[in-house]
Design a protein around this motif. Structure first.
Motif, PDB file in Angstrom:
ATOM      1  N   GLU A 194      63.034  77.323  28.486  1.00 31.99           N
ATOM      2  CA  GLU A 194      64.247  76.550  28.759  1.00 31.99           C
ATOM      3  C   GLU A 194      64.522  76.492  30.247  1.00 31.99           C
ATOM      4  O   GLU A 194      64.536  77.514  30.933  1.00 31.99           O
ATOM      5  CB  GLU A 194      65.438  77.199  28.051  1.00 31.99           C
ATOM      6  CG  GLU A 194      65.428  77.004  26.559  1.00 31.99           C
ATOM      7  CD  GLU A 194      66.754  77.422  25.923  1.00 31.99           C
ATOM      8  OE1 GLU A 194      67.521  78.160  26.588  1.00 31.99           O
ATOM      9  OE2 GLU A 194      67.012  77.000  24.777  1.00 31.99           O
ATOM     10  N   VAL A 195      64.723  75.285  30.731  1.00 31.17           N
ATOM     11  CA  VAL A 195      65.045  75.085  32.138  1.00 31.17           C
ATOM     12  C   VAL A 195      66.147  74.030  32.222  1.00 31.17           C
ATOM     13  O   VAL A 195      65.960  72.914  31.745  1.00 31.17           O
ATOM     14  CB  VAL A 195      63.803  74.608  32.935  1.00 31.17           C
ATOM     15  CG1 VAL A 195      64.178  74.332  34.389  1.00 31.17           C
ATOM     16  CG2 VAL A 195      62.683  75.643  32.877  1.00 31.17           C
ATOM     17  N   PRO A 196      67.259  74.367  32.809  1.00 30.29           N
ATOM     18  CA  PRO A 196      68.339  73.372  32.895  1.00 30.29           C
ATOM     19  C   PRO A 196      67.939  72.190  33.771  1.00 30.29           C
ATOM     20  O   PRO A 196      67.113  72.333  34.669  1.00 30.29           O
ATOM     21  CB  PRO A 196      69.504  74.144  33.506  1.00 30.29           C
ATOM     22  CG  PRO A 196      68.936  75.387  34.063  1.00 30.29           C
ATOM     23  CD  PRO A 196      67.620  75.640  33.408  1.00 30.29           C
ATOM     24  N   GLU A 197      68.528  71.058  33.528  1.00 34.02           N
ATOM     25  CA  GLU A 197      68.297  69.905  34.395  1.00 34.02           C
ATOM     26  C   GLU A 197      69.070  70.096  35.685  1.00 34.02           C
ATOM     27  O   GLU A 197      70.113  70.732  35.708  1.00 34.02           O
ATOM     28  CB  GLU A 197      68.733  68.624  33.689  1.00 34.02           C
ATOM     29  CG  GLU A 197      67.750  68.233  32.583  1.00 34.02           C
ATOM     30  CD  GLU A 197      68.105  66.908  31.939  1.00 34.02           C
ATOM     31  OE1 GLU A 197      68.026  65.885  32.632  1.00 34.02           O
ATOM     32  OE2 GLU A 197      68.469  66.931  30.754  1.00 34.02           O
ATOM     33  N   GLY A 198      68.556  69.528  36.770  1.00 31.63           N
ATOM     34  CA  GLY A 198      69.261  69.613  38.051  1.00 31.63           C
ATOM     35  C   GLY A 198      68.925  70.881  38.801  1.00 31.63           C
ATOM     36  O   GLY A 198      68.252  71.783  38.294  1.00 31.63           O
ATOM     37  N   SER A 199      69.399  70.935  40.017  1.00 34.17           N
ATOM     38  CA  SER A 199      69.034  72.045  40.899  1.00 34.17           C
ATOM     39  C   SER A 199      69.870  73.285  40.635  1.00 34.17           C
ATOM     40  O   SER A 199      71.055  73.200  40.363  1.00 34.17           O
ATOM     41  CB  SER A 199      69.241  71.622  42.356  1.00 34.17           C
ATOM     42  OG  SER A 199      68.218  70.750  42.742  1.00 34.17           O
ATOM     43  N   TYR A 200      69.213  74.404  40.711  1.00 35.48           N
ATOM     44  CA  TYR A 200      69.895  75.706  40.675  1.00 35.48           C
ATOM     45  C   TYR A 200      69.033  76.677  41.455  1.00 35.48           C
ATOM     46  O   TYR A 200      67.836  76.440  41.655  1.00 35.48           O
ATOM     47  CB  TYR A 200      70.107  76.193  39.234  1.00 35.48           C
ATOM     48  CG  TYR A 200      68.823  76.431  38.489  1.00 35.48           C
ATOM     49  CD1 TYR A 200      68.222  77.689  38.436  1.00 35.48           C
ATOM     50  CD2 TYR A 200      68.165  75.375  37.856  1.00 35.48           C
ATOM     51  CE1 TYR A 200      67.026  77.893  37.782  1.00 35.48           C
ATOM     52  CE2 TYR A 200      66.955  75.570  37.191  1.00 35.48           C
ATOM     53  CZ  TYR A 200      66.396  76.821  37.153  1.00 35.48           C
ATOM     54  OH  TYR A 200      65.209  77.036  36.505  1.00 35.48           O
ATOM     55  N   THR A 201      69.658  77.727  41.930  1.00 35.60           N
ATOM     56  CA  THR A 201      68.893  78.698  42.714  1.00 35.60           C
ATOM     57  C   THR A 201      68.973  80.082  42.078  1.00 35.60           C
ATOM     58  O   THR A 201      69.966  80.415  41.424  1.00 35.60           O
ATOM     59  CB  THR A 201      69.432  78.811  44.159  1.00 35.60           C
ATOM     60  OG1 THR A 201      70.818  79.178  44.098  1.00 35.60           O
ATOM     61  CG2 THR A 201      69.296  77.501  44.907  1.00 35.60           C
ATOM     62  N   ILE A 202      67.917  80.833  42.264  1.00 36.87           N
ATOM     63  CA  ILE A 202      67.934  82.260  41.919  1.00 36.87           C
ATOM     64  C   ILE A 202      67.729  82.995  43.234  1.00 36.87           C
ATOM     65  O   ILE A 202      66.721  82.769  43.919  1.00 36.87           O
ATOM     66  CB  ILE A 202      66.801  82.613  40.937  1.00 36.87           C
ATOM     67  CG1 ILE A 202      67.035  81.894  39.602  1.00 36.87           C
ATOM     68  CG2 ILE A 202      66.717  84.121  40.736  1.00 36.87           C
ATOM     69  CD1 ILE A 202      65.875  82.016  38.631  1.00 36.87           C
ATOM     70  N   PRO A 203      68.664  83.842  43.630  1.00 36.75           N
ATOM     71  CA  PRO A 203      68.514  84.499  44.930  1.00 36.75           C
ATOM     72  C   PRO A 203      67.270  85.367  44.986  1.00 36.75           C
ATOM     73  O   PRO A 203      66.908  86.005  43.986  1.00 36.75           O
ATOM     74  CB  PRO A 203      69.771  85.366  45.053  1.00 36.75           C
ATOM     75  CG  PRO A 203      70.663  84.970  43.950  1.00 36.75           C
ATOM     76  CD  PRO A 203      69.855  84.274  42.912  1.00 36.75           C
ATOM     77  N   LEU A 204      66.618  85.379  46.144  1.00 38.35           N
ATOM     78  CA  LEU A 204      65.498  86.294  46.338  1.00 38.35           C
ATOM     79  C   LEU A 204      66.046  87.716  46.400  1.00 38.35           C
ATOM     80  O   LEU A 204      67.092  87.952  46.991  1.00 38.35           O
ATOM     81  CB  LEU A 204      64.762  85.960  47.642  1.00 38.35           C
ATOM     82  CG  LEU A 204      63.645  84.914  47.543  1.00 38.35           C
ATOM     83  CD1 LEU A 204      64.137  83.613  46.947  1.00 38.35           C
ATOM     84  CD2 LEU A 204      63.030  84.657  48.904  1.00 38.35           C
ATOM     85  N   GLY A 205      65.333  88.628  45.778  1.00 39.14           N
ATOM     86  CA  GLY A 205      65.768  90.025  45.830  1.00 39.14           C
ATOM     87  C   GLY A 205      66.640  90.426  44.667  1.00 39.14           C
ATOM     88  O   GLY A 205      67.292  91.467  44.715  1.00 39.14           O
ATOM     89  N   VAL A 206      66.673  89.619  43.620  1.00 36.99           N
ATOM     90  CA  VAL A 206      67.457  89.979  42.436  1.00 36.99           C
ATOM     91  C   VAL A 206      66.515  90.024  41.235  1.00 36.99           C
ATOM     92  O   VAL A 206      65.947  89.007  40.831  1.00 36.99           O
ATOM     93  CB  VAL A 206      68.593  88.960  42.185  1.00 36.99           C
ATOM     94  CG1 VAL A 206      69.375  89.354  40.928  1.00 36.99           C
ATOM     95  CG2 VAL A 206      69.522  88.905  43.393  1.00 36.99           C
ATOM     96  N   ALA A 207      66.362  91.221  40.677  1.00 35.59           N
ATOM     97  CA  ALA A 207      65.512  91.386  39.499  1.00 35.59           C
ATOM     98  C   ALA A 207      66.261  90.901  38.263  1.00 35.59           C
ATOM     99  O   ALA A 207      67.457  90.595  38.326  1.00 35.59           O
ATOM    100  CB  ALA A 207      65.110  92.850  39.354  1.00 35.59           C
ATOM    101  N   ASP A 208      65.551  90.827  37.161  1.00 33.99           N
ATOM    102  CA  ASP A 208      66.166  90.344  35.934  1.00 33.99           C
ATOM    103  C   ASP A 208      65.750  91.255  34.791  1.00 33.99           C
ATOM    104  O   ASP A 208      64.578  91.620  34.667  1.00 33.99           O
ATOM    105  CB  ASP A 208      65.690  88.904  35.673  1.00 33.99           C
ATOM    106  CG  ASP A 208      66.400  88.279  34.489  1.00 33.99           C
ATOM    107  OD1 ASP A 208      67.633  88.477  34.367  1.00 33.99           O
ATOM    108  OD2 ASP A 208      65.736  87.594  33.692  1.00 33.99           O
ATOM    109  N   ILE A 209      66.722  91.624  33.973  1.00 40.55           N
ATOM    110  CA  ILE A 209      66.392  92.410  32.782  1.00 40.55           C
ATOM    111  C   ILE A 209      65.960  91.418  31.704  1.00 40.55           C
ATOM    112  O   ILE A 209      66.765  90.669  31.176  1.00 40.55           O
ATOM    113  CB  ILE A 209      67.622  93.217  32.287  1.00 40.55           C
ATOM    114  CG1 ILE A 209      68.220  94.058  33.416  1.00 40.55           C
ATOM    115  CG2 ILE A 209      67.238  94.070  31.078  1.00 40.55           C
ATOM    116  CD1 ILE A 209      67.383  95.214  33.860  1.00 40.55           C
TER     117      ILE A 209
END
Lengths: 324, 346
Positions: free
Chosen positions: A182-197
């Motif tokens: 799943e990927v939303p339409e339009g631009s979004y950012t994920i900050p560098l340096g943030v891990a994800d559980i």
């Protein structure tokens, strides 16, 4: 939410950023008219033209350096390496120029460049095409290194990387390009340096990046279903900057850390994570920090053996069980 | 007409007013006096690492800088003090950098080989032989991409021409029609290896341009007018036609590859060095030219030289009085957005 592939997510990120910012351009071998060796840049040459999507001859050192020089002048190059393994012939440009110019100029010069391409084994192409140099790159202060495992992360991290004012080494995987999510339409950012559980759990932390995250998730399923062990999977996403907080919090919660890494073990990314946990979470541990990594030899060609040279869910499960 | 006289008659040189000719001499003298003094303090242990002196080659950087339009860019290798001063960096910031002080042009983080002044279109100062040429390619690429009618000047030495990335860059510059002006400062020695022992050529290093369908020329580095005339020609072509070219400049360095080069006189004779100083010194020859043109008197030249020495001495005083960088600054200027809390050592 639309379901798209990892490589389409990257392609969308390029198209959106190129539309938003005239200074963004793509350059590399076969990225334009051929549509990319792995089709990651498919359709972009047709859409944006030869000024913005540029084919190069096989000259990694020169076009990596071209990217650095153009970035010093304020452009935002996205330089494709057909394989990250090919970076080695241009390492001087990455390490000495992209990595050190800002520092050596006392902060006068920025190098806002993305260097991207696949960095993975597991495709039976032998040692020269199977390198995972994220540890070398992350060992260079001045460079940033990211390694997304999902389409969603790939797009958000790519947009952040293009907008970042430092050089970002973006490690992809040919084995992930076709994966959908799943990927939303339009631009979004994920900050560098943030891990994800990627999976919550209470008994054991599996810490990984890139394709090893998927291996970890598969292992977590087995451990839960067959052994009743609740596993947390931490996806680093960024190797540098590194989200120490998320790693340490997970270890504080589960008290057991197993690092899963397709990088080689010797001075590899997992060695860095192990040092971090030893230094800052020693008292939280109920078991030694252990690792499942690529077996410590050049990538073997023979495909059944290559499969076991890389971390497998079975190896992760076996190692995990040894911690209880 | 003699070739030198022809060069003097070139429009770009005829357009020079006396003040500009004097300024060129001033800049050459400033470079020489700056470096002579830096050598003295290097030998006193006031500086670390290497010190690659440009003495003997001053005319090349000064001629090139005198032709930069404000839309042109410059990049060079580790023998970079001369170019830095020629584009207008101050002796103070350069000397302080050599001393490793916080007031240095790179806050003491670059050292001798890594001077930068992007505000003056000067992009370094690079330590790895030939490694700056792909960056120069990128500068030229950016000019073209932004539709700026300038050119990028990329300097390298005769030893650098045999680095692979240099060849790759020549091909790309020609293939992409980039306004890249490659200037080979051929001082005859790749560290301790003479040209004959390092390069396989017919006549000139610049001839390699032919293989890349690129124009090339040669120039006498001791002749300021000739340098300017030839540089002007190729810079204009790069700006107007967006075509790269190579200019090979015959020049000479009086000191070793670096000051640490204890063998400087073993791979060449003292006679060779002295003959060059006596007959080809670019500063002496330019002084003679200005005397001949009655633009300056011997006394005027003496005054310019004294001023250069004083400025150099003042730069040393400035450097000596300047503070060392704060230890905390080790972690600054690594990343544009400082790694707050995420750096391993934080």
């Amino acid at each position: 939410m639309p379901i798209i592939s990892y490589k389409q997510a990257l392609n969308d990120a390029f198209a959106e950023e190129m539309t938003r910012d005239e200074s963004v351009f793509l350059i590399g071998e076969e990225v334009a008219e051929y549509n990319g060796a792995y089709k990651v840049t498919e359709g972009l040459w047709k859409r944006f033209g030869s000024k913005r999507v540029i084919d190069t001859p096989i000259s990694e050192a020169a076009f990596l350096g071209l990217g650095v020089g153009a970035a010093m002048m304020g452009l935002r190059p996205v330089v494709e390496l057909m394989f990250w393994s090919f970076a080695y012939v241009g390492f001087d440009q990455i390490i000495n120029n992209a990595g050190c110019v800002r520092y050596m100029s006392g902060g006068l010069i920025n190098v806002p460049m993305v260097i991207r391409g696949p960095a993975n084994g597991g495709t039976a192409v032998g040692a020269t095409h199977s390198h995972t140099p994220e540890n070398f790159l992350a060992n260079t202060p001045g460079l940033k290194v990211v390694s997304p495992s999902t389409p969603y992360d790939a797009k958000g991290l790519m947009i952040s990387s293009i907008r970042d004012n430092d050089t970002v080494c973006f490690m992809e995987s040919t084995l992930l390009y076709g994966n959908e999510g799943e990927v939303p339409e339009g631009s979004y950012t994920i900050p560098l340096g943030v891990a994800d559980i990627k999976r919550e759990g209470t008994d054991l932390s599996l810490i990984a990046h890139g394709p090893a995250v998927l291996t970890s998730l598969a292992a977590a399923e087995i451990l839960a279903a067959e052994h009743g062990i609740s596993v947390e999977v931490v996806d680093l996403r960024s190797i540098r900057p590194l989200d120490e907080e998320t790693i340490l919090n997970s270890v504080a919660k589960t008290h057991r850390a197993l690092l899963v890494d397709e990088n080689k073990p010797f001075c590899g990314v997992s060695a860095q994570i192990a040092a971090l946990i030893a230094e800052k979470a020693f008292d939280e541990l109920d078991a030694p920090v252990t690792r499942v990594t690529a077996l410590d030899a050049p990538a073997i060609y023979s495909f059944p053996l290559e499969k076991i040279q890389l971390p497998t869910a079975d190896r992760v499960v076996a190692k995990a069980l040894s911690l209880f | 007409m003699h070739e030198g006289e022809q060069a003097a008659q070139a429009s770009i040189n005829k357009a020079l007013i006396p003040e500009q000719k004097i300024a060129a001499l001033r800049d050459m003298l400033r470079i020489r006096r700056f470096e002579q003094l830096s050598l003295k303090f290097y030998q006193q242990g006031k500086m670390g690492g290497f010190l690659h002196l440009y003495i003997g080659q001053e005319s090349v950087a000064v001629a090139a800088a005198s032709l930069m339009s404000g839309q042109d860019e410059m990049i060079t290798a580790y023998r970079d003090h001369g170019h830095a001063l020629a584009v207008g960096m101050s002796m103070e910031e350069c000397m302080a950098e050599l001393f490793g002080k916080a007031t240095g042009c790179s806050k003491g983080k670059g050292g001798s080989m890594h001077f930068f002044a992007p505000d003056k279109h000067y992009w370094g100062g690079h330590g790895i032989v030939g490694g700056q040429v792909p960056l120069g390619l990128g500068l030229a690429f950016a000019l073209k991409y932004k539709n700026i009618p300038g050119c990028a000047l990329a300097f390298l030495g005769d030893g650098a021409i045999n680095q692979g990335p240099v060849s790759e860059s020549l091909n790309l510059a020609s293939l992409f029609d980039l306004p890249l002006v490659i200037i080979i400062e051929n001082n005859g020695y790749s560290m301790g290896t003479s040209l004959a022992r390092s390069s396989s050529i017919k006549n000139y290093l610049a001839e390699r341009a032919e293989g890349y369908n690129m124009a090339w020329d040669t120039a006498n580095g001791s002749d300021f007018y000739e340098l300017r005339a030839k540089l002007h020609h190729i810079m204009e072509r790069a700006r107007k036609e967006s075509k790269p070219c190579i200019l090979e400049v015959a020049t000479y360095r009086y000191y070793g590859h670096s000051v640490a080069d204890a063998n400087a006189k073993k791979y060449r004779t003292t006679e060779e060095i002295e003959a060059y100083k006596a007959n080809h010194d670019p500063i002496s020859l330019w002084q003679e030219q200005l005397l001949k043109e009655k633009i300056l008197t011997e006394a005027d030249i003496e005054k310019l030289d004294e001023a250069a020495k004083e400025e150099a001495a003042a730069s040393v005083a400035f450097a000596e009085a300047s503070p060392w960088p704060d230890p905390a600054s080790i972690f600054e200027d690594v990343y544009s957005q400082i790694d707050q809390g995420t750096h391993f050592f934080s």
